[in-house]
Motif scaffolding. Structure first.
Motif, PDB file in Angstrom:
ATOM      1  N   ALA A 153      45.259  49.214   0.930  1.00 28.29           N
ATOM      2  CA  ALA A 153      46.229  49.787   1.865  1.00 28.29           C
ATOM      3  C   ALA A 153      46.561  51.224   1.466  1.00 28.29           C
ATOM      4  O   ALA A 153      46.610  52.128   2.312  1.00 28.29           O
ATOM      5  CB  ALA A 153      47.492  48.930   1.902  1.00 28.29           C
ATOM      6  N   LEU A 154      46.752  51.452   0.174  1.00 24.75           N
ATOM      7  CA  LEU A 154      47.055  52.808  -0.293  1.00 24.75           C
ATOM      8  C   LEU A 154      45.890  53.763  -0.026  1.00 24.75           C
ATOM      9  O   LEU A 154      46.084  54.893   0.434  1.00 24.75           O
ATOM     10  CB  LEU A 154      47.368  52.802  -1.791  1.00 24.75           C
ATOM     11  N   HIS A 166      43.966  58.407   5.732  1.00 22.62           N
ATOM     12  CA  HIS A 166      44.657  58.866   6.938  1.00 22.62           C
ATOM     13  C   HIS A 166      45.303  60.233   6.682  1.00 22.62           C
ATOM     14  O   HIS A 166      45.191  61.151   7.497  1.00 22.62           O
ATOM     15  CB  HIS A 166      45.715  57.841   7.351  1.00 22.62           C
ATOM     16  N   GLY A 167      45.952  60.362   5.540  1.00 26.41           N
ATOM     17  CA  GLY A 167      46.583  61.638   5.196  1.00 26.41           C
ATOM     18  C   GLY A 167      45.560  62.755   5.101  1.00 26.41           C
ATOM     19  O   GLY A 167      45.780  63.863   5.600  1.00 26.41           O
ATOM     20  N   LEU A 168      44.433  62.447   4.474  1.00 25.27           N
ATOM     21  CA  LEU A 168      43.373  63.449   4.358  1.00 25.27           C
ATOM     22  C   LEU A 168      42.922  63.927   5.735  1.00 25.27           C
ATOM     23  O   LEU A 168      42.812  65.122   5.996  1.00 25.27           O
ATOM     24  CB  LEU A 168      42.185  62.858   3.597  1.00 25.27           C
ATOM     25  N   LEU A 169      42.689  62.959   6.643  1.00 28.92           N
ATOM     26  CA  LEU A 169      42.168  63.315   7.961  1.00 28.92           C
ATOM     27  C   LEU A 169      43.171  64.108   8.784  1.00 28.92           C
ATOM     28  O   LEU A 169      42.794  65.008   9.528  1.00 28.92           O
ATOM     29  CB  LEU A 169      41.783  62.052   8.737  1.00 28.92           C
ATOM     30  N   THR A 170      44.450  63.751   8.663  1.00 30.30           N
ATOM     31  CA  THR A 170      45.417  64.340   9.589  1.00 30.30           C
ATOM     32  C   THR A 170      46.221  65.489   8.986  1.00 30.30           C
ATOM     33  O   THR A 170      46.692  66.346   9.715  1.00 30.30           O
ATOM     34  CB  THR A 170      46.418  63.282  10.085  1.00 30.30           C
ATOM     35  N   ARG A 171      46.372  65.510   7.657  1.00 30.76           N
ATOM     36  CA  ARG A 171      47.289  66.487   7.085  1.00 30.76           C
ATOM     37  C   ARG A 171      46.607  67.619   6.329  1.00 30.76           C
ATOM     38  O   ARG A 171      47.271  68.547   5.897  1.00 30.76           O
ATOM     39  CB  ARG A 171      48.284  65.814   6.140  1.00 30.76           C
ATOM     40  N   GLY A 183      32.257  54.728  14.140  1.00 28.56           N
ATOM     41  CA  GLY A 183      32.629  56.119  13.891  1.00 28.56           C
ATOM     42  C   GLY A 183      34.133  56.341  13.841  1.00 28.56           C
ATOM     43  O   GLY A 183      34.595  57.429  13.525  1.00 28.56           O
ATOM     44  N   GLN A 184      34.916  55.288  14.168  1.00 29.85           N
ATOM     45  CA  GLN A 184      36.377  55.419  14.196  1.00 29.85           C
ATOM     46  C   GLN A 184      36.975  54.823  12.922  1.00 29.85           C
ATOM     47  O   GLN A 184      36.972  53.600  12.768  1.00 29.85           O
ATOM     48  CB  GLN A 184      36.957  54.665  15.397  1.00 29.85           C
ATOM     49  N   GLN A 194      40.752  67.889   8.796  1.00 28.63           N
ATOM     50  CA  GLN A 194      40.600  68.410  10.150  1.00 28.63           C
ATOM     51  C   GLN A 194      39.162  68.862  10.365  1.00 28.63           C
ATOM     52  O   GLN A 194      38.569  68.599  11.405  1.00 28.63           O
ATOM     53  CB  GLN A 194      41.539  69.600  10.345  1.00 28.63           C
ATOM     54  N   ALA A 195      38.610  69.557   9.365  1.00 24.85           N
ATOM     55  CA  ALA A 195      37.238  70.043   9.489  1.00 24.85           C
ATOM     56  C   ALA A 195      36.259  68.876   9.558  1.00 24.85           C
ATOM     57  O   ALA A 195      35.251  68.948  10.261  1.00 24.85           O
ATOM     58  CB  ALA A 195      36.893  70.957   8.319  1.00 24.85           C
ATOM     59  N   MET A 196      36.576  67.784   8.849  1.00 25.62           N
ATOM     60  CA  MET A 196      35.711  66.600   8.927  1.00 25.62           C
ATOM     61  C   MET A 196      35.738  66.023  10.332  1.00 25.62           C
ATOM     62  O   MET A 196      34.697  65.676  10.892  1.00 25.62           O
ATOM     63  CB  MET A 196      36.175  65.532   7.923  1.00 25.62           C
TER      64      MET A 196
END
Ligand SMILES: Nc1ncnc2c1ncn2[C@@H]1O[C@H](COP(=O)(O)OP(=O)(O)OP(=O)(O)O)[C@@H](O)[C@H]1O
Ligand SMILES: [Mg+2]
Lengths: 253, 297
Positions: B150-151, B157-162, B237-238, B167-169
């Motif tokens: 879970a962590l 999630h934090g990496l992708l959104t913050r 892909g999601q 963002q570049a990924m």
């Protein structure tokens, strides 16, 4: 931002294509700073391929692409972006699953935070309609809004040369006029070298400083926009006769 | 009732393992448009590397997980540079690259068999304390794995959104040409993506091998069906789809095992996969546009 600071994109005797048979067959094009240069031609003439060749996205088998006198032939797209070449591809030119703001932020990926914020503000001044839609996912927006996002995204790096592939496709007559006159024209007037590929030949040629007519991968005519517009032969290129170039003309007024 | 709740508890544990692996699997697809079937063999490789560290080098299990993760992550980057990326550069088709990864997976699996032999293996771990919360009966190892997964998923999630990297990924995954025209060096982005997915793969291998009673060289390939089912269920892909898909597959297979027969556990995963592919190939969270573009273009 003088219009005469010497930046120029020059293409010499370019031969390029996808496999072995070239699609672009010995094309010369010049795009000076502060000028709006338009490429028109029938479907399949090789207009998009020409832009892709400049950007190193297709196979180049001959000729040179020069930026400010230095060869950039076959340079990777990301390096060109870092050297001031902006690109809005035909059709799918946005990050669908991202918000408008994120699209613009990606456009300014190379900038530091302060400059990115400044450019974002400038982009929104250019496209005020986007200001209230920053949180929208681009995939849920209309064709026109997506185009605006795409062009605004490309402006984030303040490119010295901007390549636009049919930015008005699918737009209403009013929006087309807005994109061509207010945006493409204005960017050129501010000093950017703009190379614009357009299907809507009439509207584009009216704005163009210079125009190339591309037919089957070769330059069939190269002249100021107005001259191409008034050339009786050019109608044939588009509709096989008559007033092809005027097909997208709007009623006066 | 007790059986049901126990099964749910174990389903959640099994589901978090599937999620962990499925996110790694789906990231490769999202970034490189590659269905990397060799992913299963890499799980097996991680399992055996972990076995060696725990049983022969007597390393602590929780230290083994990150070490194997880093090792498999590095191998994953190297693998992408050796096979999928050069094939993509030459304009190889989706199916051609898929076949390339099948070949690589089989080669890797038989290399492993030729080294470790056909027998079964067990990590030398204590049984662990069992914690009985209401009727959820889980070992503390299983609880730590659920919490750790879970962590990790929150972190991803934090990496992708913050972060700008995240963002570049995402940008690279949706539209690589436009990403490049933003000046993003997408080769570096894909390296990072294959590193992350390889790390998830390695962690999954160790944790899976450490929590089953015995395993052999088919561990990863069998588990691959579960992960692909989860990834397809969530929309290939999601990443968030793969997380939820993993939980659904975990719960379904455990309920099947408990109420029908343990023999049907693998079959249940396979049925989910086939039904989704036939009836709903975009998955629960995949957008039509994204799926179409990725599979066709
Ligand atoms: N990816 C590709 N692979 C092979 N051939 C292609 C590819 N893309 C385009 N072509 C071919 O190259 C030629 C020129 O295509 P191009 O897209 O440059 O035309 P265009 O002038 O931009 O047309 P349109 O106005 O329809 O956009 C066409 O004959 C087309 O079939
Ligand atoms: Mg085109």
């Amino acid at each position: 931002m003088s219009a005469d600071n010497g930046h120029v994109l020059r293409i010499e005797q370019l031969v390029a294509g996808y496999g072995d048979t070239p699609v672009i067959r010995g094309v010369d094009v010049e795009v000076p700073a502060g000028k709006l240069v338009v490429v028109v031609g029938p479907n399949g003439a090789g207009k998009s391929t020409l832009l892709k060749a400049i950007l190193g996205l297709v196979n180049i088998t001959g000729g040179e692409v020069m930026l400010d006198g230095r060869p950039i032939t076959r340079s990777p797209l990301e390096d060109l972006a870092r050297n001031g070449v902006g690109y809005v591809p035909q059709g799918d030119a946005v990050f669908d699953s991202m918000r408008v703001r994120e699209n613009l932020e990606m456009g300014g990926y190379l900038l530091d935070k302060a400059l990115r914020a400044e450019r974002l503000e400038q982009a929104l001044e250019l496209f005020p309609d986007l200001r209230h839609k920053l949180k929208r996912y681009v995939g849920t927006m209309s064709g026109g809004e997506r185009r605006m996002t795409a062009v605004a995204r490309a402006m984030m790096l303040a490119p010295r040369v901007l390549l636009l592939d049919e930015p008005t496709a699918g737009l209403s007559a009013a929006l087309t006029k807005m994109v061509l006159t207010e945006q493409a024209r204005m960017l050129a007037d501010r000093g950017t070298a703009v190379l614009l590929v357009e299907q809507k030949a009439h509207a584009a040629l009216e704005q163009a400083d210079w125009a190339y007519v591309l037919v089957q991968g070769e330059v069939a005519m190269s002249a100021p926009g107005r001259e191409v517009l008034e050339d009786p032969d050019m109608g044939e290129v588009f509709l096989g006769g008559g007033s092809g170039l005027l097909a997208d003309a709007e009623p006066a007024g | 009732m007790r059986l049901f709740i126990e099964t749910i508890g174990f389903g959640i544990f099994s589901g978090s393992l599937i999620s962990l692996g499925a996110v790694g699997f789906t990231v490769q697809f999202a970034i490189s448009n590659v269905l990397n079937v060799a992913y299963g063999a890499f799980i097996t490789l991680g399992a055996y590397f972990g076995y060696w560290l725990v049983n022969d080098a007597h390393l602590n299990f929780w230290l083994t997980v990150p070490i194997v993760a880093i090792a498999i992550g590095a191998l994953s980057v190297a693998f992408n540079r050796l096979l999928p990326r050069p094939l993509l550069r030459r304009g190889a088709s989706f199916v051609a690259i898929l076949i390339g990864t099948v070949w690589a997976g089989i080669t890797l699996q038989y290399t492993i068999v030729s080294i470790v032999g056909p027998s079964t293996f067990t990590y030398a771990l204590g049984n662990g304390k069992t914690i009985d919360l209401w009727d959820f009966v889980l070992t503390n190892t299983q609880l730590i794995i659920i919490g750790g997964t879970a962590l990790l998923m929150l972190g991803y999630h934090g990496l992708l959104t913050r972060t700008q990297l995240g963002q570049a990924m995402r940008a690279t995954s949706v539209n690589p040409v436009v990403a490049r025209s933003c000046g993003i060096r997408i080769d570096r982005i894909t390296d990072v993506a294959w590193l992350i997915s390889g790390m998830l793969c390695g962690a999954t291998g160790v944790v899976l091998a450490g929590t089953v009673s015995t395993f052999d060289s088919t561990l990863g390939t069998t588990f691959l069906v579960y992960m692909i089912a989860a990834a397809v269920l969530g929309g290939i892909g999601q990443p968030y789809g793969a997380m939820i898909g993993g939980l659904v597959v975990g719960l379904t297979t455990q309920l099947t095992a408990a109420y029908l027969s343990p023999a049907y556990e693998d079959v249940a995963a396979f049925v989910i996969l086939v039904v989704m592919l036939l009836a709903w190939p975009r998955g629960l969270f995949g957008s039509a546009a994204a799926a179409g573009r990725r599979l066709v273009g």
